[in-house]
Design an enzyme around this catalytic site. Structure first.
Site, PDB file in Angstrom:
ATOM      1  N   GLY A 259      27.862  -7.683  29.179  1.00  0.00           N
ATOM      2  CA  GLY A 259      28.347  -8.872  29.882  1.00  0.00           C
ATOM      3  C   GLY A 259      29.767  -9.157  29.436  1.00  0.00           C
TER       4      GLY A 259
ATOM      5  N   LYS B 196      30.344 -22.987  13.989  1.00  0.00           N
ATOM      6  CA  LYS B 196      30.359 -22.710  15.437  1.00  0.00           C
ATOM      7  C   LYS B 196      29.234 -23.493  16.117  1.00  0.00           C
ATOM      8  CE  LYS B 196      32.006 -20.770  19.111  1.00  0.00           C
ATOM      9  NZ  LYS B 196      31.603 -19.618  19.848  1.00  0.00           N
TER      10      LYS B 196
HETATM   11  N1  LIG Z   1      31.464 -15.475  27.135  1.00  0.00           N
HETATM   12  C1  LIG Z   1      32.115 -16.134  26.198  1.00  0.00           C
HETATM   13  O1  LIG Z   1      33.254 -16.596  26.409  1.00  0.00           O
HETATM   14  C2  LIG Z   1      31.515 -16.331  24.849  1.00  0.00           C
HETATM   15  C3  LIG Z   1      30.231 -15.883  24.551  1.00  0.00           C
HETATM   16  N2  LIG Z   1      29.744 -16.031  23.266  1.00  0.00           N
HETATM   17  C4  LIG Z   1      28.394 -15.571  22.905  1.00  0.00           C
HETATM   18  O2  LIG Z   1      28.275 -14.155  23.051  1.00  0.00           O
HETATM   19  C5  LIG Z   1      26.922 -13.810  23.400  1.00  0.00           C
HETATM   20  C6  LIG Z   1      26.950 -12.940  24.661  1.00  0.00           C
HETATM   21  O3  LIG Z   1      27.454 -13.784  25.700  1.00  0.00           O
HETATM   22  P1  LIG Z   1      28.021 -13.250  27.088  1.00  0.00           P
HETATM   23  O4  LIG Z   1      28.638 -11.912  26.926  1.00  0.00           O
HETATM   24  O5  LIG Z   1      28.840 -14.343  27.653  1.00  0.00           O
HETATM   25  O6  LIG Z   1      26.646 -13.098  27.931  1.00  0.00           O
HETATM   26  P2  LIG Z   1      26.397 -12.324  29.307  1.00  0.00           P
HETATM   27  O7  LIG Z   1      25.230 -12.987  29.939  1.00  0.00           O
HETATM   28  O8  LIG Z   1      27.684 -12.194  30.056  1.00  0.00           O
HETATM   29  O9  LIG Z   1      25.994 -10.857  28.828  1.00  0.00           O
HETATM   30  C7  LIG Z   1      24.761 -10.507  28.309  1.00  0.00           C
HETATM   31  C8  LIG Z   1      24.536  -9.046  28.660  1.00  0.00           C
HETATM   32  O10 LIG Z   1      23.343  -8.593  28.035  1.00  0.00           O
HETATM   33  C9  LIG Z   1      22.620  -7.828  28.992  1.00  0.00           C
HETATM   34  N3  LIG Z   1      21.200  -7.802  28.629  1.00  0.00           N
HETATM   35  C10 LIG Z   1      20.289  -8.775  28.706  1.00  0.00           C
HETATM   36  N4  LIG Z   1      19.097  -8.378  28.254  1.00  0.00           N
HETATM   37  C11 LIG Z   1      19.262  -7.074  27.901  1.00  0.00           C
HETATM   38  C12 LIG Z   1      18.403  -6.078  27.402  1.00  0.00           C
HETATM   39  N5  LIG Z   1      17.113  -6.340  27.156  1.00  0.00           N
HETATM   40  N6  LIG Z   1      18.906  -4.859  27.158  1.00  0.00           N
HETATM   41  C13 LIG Z   1      20.205  -4.564  27.399  1.00  0.00           C
HETATM   42  N7  LIG Z   1      21.071  -5.466  27.878  1.00  0.00           N
HETATM   43  C14 LIG Z   1      20.605  -6.704  28.129  1.00  0.00           C
HETATM   44  C15 LIG Z   1      22.882  -8.531  30.309  1.00  0.00           C
HETATM   45  O11 LIG Z   1      22.546  -7.688  31.394  1.00  0.00           O
HETATM   46  P3  LIG Z   1      22.730  -8.107  32.940  1.00  0.00           P
HETATM   47  O12 LIG Z   1      24.098  -7.604  33.282  1.00  0.00           O
HETATM   48  O13 LIG Z   1      21.667  -7.385  33.656  1.00  0.00           O
HETATM   49  O14 LIG Z   1      22.621  -9.591  33.015  1.00  0.00           O
HETATM   50  C16 LIG Z   1      24.366  -8.810  30.175  1.00  0.00           C
HETATM   51  O15 LIG Z   1      25.130  -7.683  30.545  1.00  0.00           O
HETATM   52  C17 LIG Z   1      26.190 -15.149  23.622  1.00  0.00           C
HETATM   53  O16 LIG Z   1      25.443 -15.491  22.489  1.00  0.00           O
HETATM   54  C18 LIG Z   1      27.329 -16.143  23.841  1.00  0.00           C
HETATM   55  O17 LIG Z   1      27.001 -17.460  23.455  1.00  0.00           O
HETATM   56  C19 LIG Z   1      30.490 -16.616  22.294  1.00  0.00           C
HETATM   57  C20 LIG Z   1      31.755 -17.094  22.562  1.00  0.00           C
HETATM   58  C21 LIG Z   1      32.363 -17.010  23.847  1.00  0.00           C
HETATM   59  C1  LIG Z   2      34.005 -22.552  22.175  1.00  0.00           C
HETATM   60  C2  LIG Z   2      33.271 -22.753  23.490  1.00  0.00           C
HETATM   61  C3  LIG Z   2      32.773 -24.170  23.589  1.00  0.00           C
HETATM   62  C4  LIG Z   2      34.314 -22.465  24.531  1.00  0.00           C
HETATM   63  O1  LIG Z   2      33.947 -22.812  25.816  1.00  0.00           O
HETATM   64  C5  LIG Z   2      32.097 -21.800  23.532  1.00  0.00           C
HETATM   65  O2  LIG Z   2      31.795 -21.155  22.561  1.00  0.00           O
HETATM   66  C6  LIG Z   2      31.198 -21.683  24.694  1.00  0.00           C
HETATM   67  O3  LIG Z   2      31.568 -22.058  25.801  1.00  0.00           O
HETATM   68  O4  LIG Z   2      30.065 -21.212  24.477  1.00  0.00           O
END
Ligand SMILES: NC(=O)C1=CN([C@@H]2O[C@H](COP(=O)(O)OP(=O)(O)OC[C@H]3O[C@@H](n4cnc5c(N)ncnc54)[C@H](OP(=O)(O)O)[C@@H]3O)[C@@H](O)[C@H]2O)C=CC1
Ligand SMILES: CC(C)(CO)C(=O)C(=O)O
Length: 306
Positions: free
Chosen positions: A9, A186
């Site tokens: 993701g 965080k």
């Molecule tokens: N996005 C951001 O700006 C920020 C995110 N985070 C943290 O980072 C973490 C990831 O977030 P984010 O990248 O945004 O989330 P997303 O939902 O964008 O990505 C999650 C990914 O994991 C995949 N997935 C889910 N289940 C499985 C599985 N069983 N096996 C393999 N792949 C799987 C999903 O697949 P599918 O494509 O099919 O949905 C998706 O591609 C979270 O904890 C979030 O809070 C922290 C700070 C900022």
């Molecule tokens: C820091 C912040 C609040 C930025 O949007 C974040 O971590 C989130 O959206 O999950």
């Protein structure tokens, strides 16, 4: 070193992009065959500063293609907090030998699994960047921040090795000795920002620009401080407001999850804090309200009131 990232993701693509650009060979494991196909064909495209676009070639496979009894030198988990348990269970079933693991989740759900891991090297990190998945091969790098990380157990230092060779490239990296501090700081920010922006449907900046929002956020902050018994209250409050200002134009991840009908990380953030208050016999009212509010939005039943 065989580095595997599970979760393609926003954060999985962002981290894969920067590590690949730095010369590391990464295998990115997707959830869906179609995404693996597109990534192998087009690579990962990253858009930064509105319109600057760069791309790198990547090697993507689906999670299901993992061979049983294989080994991974370093696994980076970039799935949502509530998806971690399932991924670890599948790796376990396949008898994959994991030498080091780095968690990138918000919230605390994964910390409840740490004691069950039989992996010699474990680290946690929090990502202060903003990233949005535009499509299956494009990620927008919306907020330039830091990656803060810490060891839970050091093992052979593979993670230190990787991260010390990966500085710069818009990805400042800092180390903290206390992993719990990294995650709790965080957690405080996410508890203050995410549910309120999700419920009110507002950008992060509105929380500090609108006095009503600011005072609601302060009420949440007070309960969180009490539960975590956090000492430097003023510094932390300034930090929370600072994050709101720095990400003023961003929508929080919780608001985006609600918008796209995805499960939110509310249980890993507010649910965790409510459970901790209960264990400590503390009375809290605002956090359970937020928890119910977000769960209500997640399970919204559409239709006419009459
Ligand atoms: N996005 C951001 O700006 C920020 C995110 N985070 C943290 O980072 C973490 C990831 O977030 P984010 O990248 O945004 O989330 P997303 O939902 O964008 O990505 C999650 C990914 O994991 C995949 N997935 C889910 N289940 C499985 C599985 N069983 N096996 C393999 N792949 C799987 C999903 O697949 P599918 O494509 O099919 O949905 C998706 O591609 C979270 O904890 C979030 O809070 C922290 C700070 C900022
Ligand atoms: C820091 C912040 C609040 C930025 O949007 C974040 O971590 C989130 O959206 O999950």
């Amino acid at each position: 070193m065989r580095i595997v990232i599970i979760g393609s993701g926003s954060i999985g693509m962002l981290v894969t992009f920067y590590l690949t650009k730095k010369g590391h060979r990464i295998s990115l494991l997707t959830n869906r065959q179609e995404q693996a196909r597109v990534l192998n064909e087009k690579g990962i495209h990253l858009i930064i500063h509105d319109n600057e676009r760069e791309s790198v070639k990547v090697s993507a496979d689906t999670f299901k293609d993992l061979q049983a009894n294989g080994s991974i030198d370093l696994l980076i988990l970039a799935v949502k907090s509530h998806q971690v348990k399932d991924v670890l269970a599948k790796l376990n079933q396949l008898h994959i030998n994991i030498r080091a693991i780095l968690f990138l989740q918000n919230g605390m759900a994964h910390t409840e699994l740490l004691s069950t891991l039989e992996i010699p090297e474990v680290a946690v990190a929090v990502v202060e960047h903003g990233a949005i998945r535009e499509n299956d091969f494009t990620v927008l790098h919306t907020g330039i921040g830091r990656l803060k990380w810490s060891y839970v157990c050091e093992g052979q230092g593979r993670i230190k090795d990787l991260l010390s060779k990966s500085t710069q490239l818009h990805f400042d990296i800092s180390y903290d000795m206390q992993w719990i501090n990294v995650l709790e700081q965080k957690l405080i920010v996410n508890a203050c920002v995410n549910p309120l922006t999700g419920l009110l449907d507002i950008k992060n900046g509105e929380l500090v620009k609108n006095d009503y929002c600011l005072s609601m956020m302060k009420m949440i902050f007070k309960e969180v401080m009490m539960i975590l018994n956090f000492k430097q209250e003023n510094d932390m409050w300034n930090h929370v407001k600072d994050v709101c200002l720095k990400t003023a134009e961003n929508y929080s991840s919780m608001l985006l999850d609600l918008k796209y009908n995805r499960k939110t990380e509310i249980d890993s953030i507010i649910g965790y804090l409510v459970r901790r208050a209960k264990e400590q016999n503390q009375e809290v009212t605002i956090l359970p309200f937020l928890l119910q509010g977000i769960l209500a939005k997640e399970t919204k039943v559409e239709g006419n009131v009459d």
